[in-house]
Design a protein around this motif. Structure first.
Motif, short mmCIF file in Angstrom:
data_model
loop_
_atom_site.label_atom_id
_atom_site.label_comp_id
_atom_site.label_asym_id
_atom_site.label_seq_id
_atom_site.Cartn_x
_atom_site.Cartn_y
_atom_site.Cartn_z
N LYS A 1 0.71 -1.75 -0.05
CA LYS A 1 -0.11 0.20 0.17
C LYS A 1 0.92 0.72 -0.17
CE LYS A 1 -4.63 -1.04 1.52
NZ LYS A 1 -5.41 -1.13 2.57
N PRO A 2 1.93 1.22 0.50
CA PRO A 2 2.24 2.58 0.53
C PRO A 2 3.63 2.79 -0.53
CG PRO A 2 3.72 0.72 2.48
CD PRO A 2 2.83 0.71 2.05
N PHE A 3 3.73 1.54 -1.33
CA PHE A 3 3.99 1.26 -2.26
C PHE A 3 3.66 2.01 -4.27
CE2 PHE A 3 6.50 -0.72 0.85
CZ PHE A 3 7.66 0.25 0.80
N LEU A 4 2.32 1.64 -4.20
CA LEU A 4 1.80 1.70 -5.86
C LEU A 4 0.75 2.10 -4.72
CD1 LEU A 4 1.15 -2.20 -5.56
CD2 LEU A 4 3.38 -0.96 -6.81
N SER A 5 -0.27 3.16 -6.45
CA SER A 5 -1.53 4.35 -6.98
C SER A 5 -2.33 2.29 -6.00
CB SER A 5 -1.82 4.77 -7.71
OG SER A 5 -1.70 2.94 -8.90
N ASP A 6 -3.60 3.18 -6.10
CA ASP A 6 -5.14 2.50 -5.81
C ASP A 6 -4.87 1.33 -7.28
OD1 ASP A 6 -5.12 3.23 -3.90
OD2 ASP A 6 -6.90 5.14 -4.47
N GLU A 7 -4.45 1.63 -8.67
CA GLU A 7 -4.78 1.08 -9.87
C GLU A 7 -3.82 -0.20 -10.10
OE1 GLU A 7 -4.82 1.89 -14.98
OE2 GLU A 7 -4.60 3.60 -12.92
N GLU A 8 -2.41 0.08 -9.09
CA GLU A 8 -1.56 -0.56 -9.25
C GLU A 8 -2.01 -1.78 -8.24
OE1 GLU A 8 2.55 1.17 -10.18
OE2 GLU A 8 1.58 1.99 -8.22
#
Length: 448
Positions: free
Chosen positions: A368-375
């Motif tokens: 979660k801290p590294f990726l966008s919602d889409e990712e």
């Protein structure tokens, strides 16, 4: 004057042959182009991707293009001595460039200062913390600066500007000073993990404004995440690993003695044993278990490691992804196992607490801290709900063909300890992370 693109391609191909590599990945070539064209670059690429290869190719390629065998030097600033040793050994064996790290010995330091070393590896403490050595090497023609494991600027040097007195390694927060030493040099910052917060802090410290940004997701589909709360007594928490090796010994009586299969690597390990451990890890050997602190280093290339077991939670999700990133570099199914007890949680960040107490997919929580919602939605559609994703997804897997490695089975059979976060506020124990340097050490002379 640089020649046309076809000349660049030809020289890259010629140098790659010496490395035994057929071609560069697109991201590697982009990094190399930045160095050749004297542009700053920040690259966040997965562990085992080959982030170091572009700057190792840079000098041989650039020298061939400009027709000057003495062209430039590269300074590589890295907080991990074991990683520097590993890369220096590989470069030395190839013979394309000379490479050495400062503080190995007096003779090596003299060679560096005399301009006899092409790629100079050094710690932040040496590069900006030692004013005498800094002024000595300032006269060298440095054309590229590499800051390796740049996330440590924030994780070890502190996220806030006013944290000078309480950070783990303060000189990381002053690395921007190297731009003034070599104003004409390009700067390359490399890491496998970077949150948005860390990126802002690092680019501010390094004075990066106009730069190329290259990134890939830290999501590694072949790593399964397993969390287990264990007894506070470390002996009872870890003895099961020895039980597995003893079982192997019983099934294969001609195996070596157990003590030949296990090695220790920490700040007090002798240099001879450290060297032997690194050699055994990076080559085909009998070594099966290494009990190590982070002195071993985050970037050592252990191609056949398929299980990383961490006793005690890391401080942050960045630390955990870095430490487990050496796992499964060959693409084979691998496990990242985190064992902990509640007393160890008082000094960890919220992202790790959320990871530990998660009742849904741990992989999604970790990323979660590294990726966008889409990712994250993409990860969820391809990984979660499978027994190879995490210990929570394993419970709801519907593939009808679940299989588990010996290590997974052993962890599943460990005694269950309830109430995951009941002791998170306790002061009776501290986190068990052991780093490479202590604030009281003589950092310029440390070789851990």
């Amino acid at each position: 004057m640089l020649r046309k693109l076809a000349d660049v391609d030809r020289e890259v191909e010629n140098v790659l042959k010496r490395f035994g590599i057929p071609c560069l990945k697109q991201e590697q070539r982009t990094i190399l182009n930045c160095l050749i064209q004297n542009r700053d670059c920040v690259a966040v690429l997965p562990t085992g991707f080959g982030k170091s290869l572009p700057f190792q190719l840079y000098l041989p390629v650039k020298r061939a293009l400009v027709g000057d065998n003495s062209y430039g030097k590269v300074i590589v600033c890295c907080p991990l001595v074991s990683l520097m040793q590993d890369q220096v050994n590989k470069l030395t064996s190839l013979g394309l460039v000379t490479a050495a790290f400062r503080c190995k010995d007096k003779e090596t330091d003299e060679l560096i200062e005399a301009g006899e070393v092409d790629i100079i590896y050094t710690s932040p403490e040496s590069l900006v913390g030692d004013s005498h050595w800094r002024s000595t090497i300032q006269r060298l023609n440095v054309t590229a600066i590499v800051v390796d494991e740049f996330h440590t600027i924030a994780t070890w040097g502190g996220l806030e500007a006013d944290e000078e007195g309480k950070v783990f390694r303060k000189w990381l927060r002053h690395l921007g000073e190297i731009r003034s030493l070599y104003p004409g040099a390009s700067l390359l910052a490399l890491s496998a993990t970077c949150t948005k917060t860390i990126k802002r802090r690092v680019t501010d410290v390094l004075g990066l404004k106009d730069y190329d940004f290259i990134t890939m997701s830290p999501h590694k589909t072949n790593i399964k995440y397993i969390v287990k709360k264990v007894d506070p007594q470390i002996e009872s928490s870890m003895i099961w690993i020895l039980d597995i090796i003893r079982q192997m010994k019983e099934n294969f009586p001609h195996m070596p003695k157990i003590e030949e299969l296990i090695e220790m690597y920490h700040s007090e390990t002798s240099e001879e044993k450290k060297k032997k451990a690194i050699e055994n890890l990076t080559n085909d050997s009998l070594l099966r278990v290494v009990v190590a602190t982070s002195a071993l280093g985050m970037g050592v290339n252990v191609a056949t490691c398929h299980n990383v077991i961490r006793y005690g939670p890391p401080k942050s999700a960045v630390d955990f992804l870095q430490e487990t990133g050496r796992d499964g570099r060959d693409g084979q199914h691998s496990c990242a196992i985190l064992l902990f007890h509640g007393h160890q949680l008082r000094n960890v960040d919220q992202d790790i607490k959320d990871f530990l107490k998660s009742t849904e997919c741990r992989r999604l929580q970790l990323l979660k801290p590294f990726l966008s919602d889409e990712e994250l939605r993409s990860v969820q559609s391809t990984s979660t709900g499978q027994h190879v994703c995490c210990d929570i997804c394993e419970q709801i897997c519907s593939c009808q063909s679940c299989s588990f490695t010996v290590m997974e089975k052993a962890v599943k059979n460990l005694p269950f300890v309830d109430d995951i976060l009941e002791s998170s506020g306790s002061d009776s124990d501290s986190d068990t992370i052991s780093y490479e340097y202590d604030s009281g050490d003589d950092l310029n002379n440390d070789t851990n």
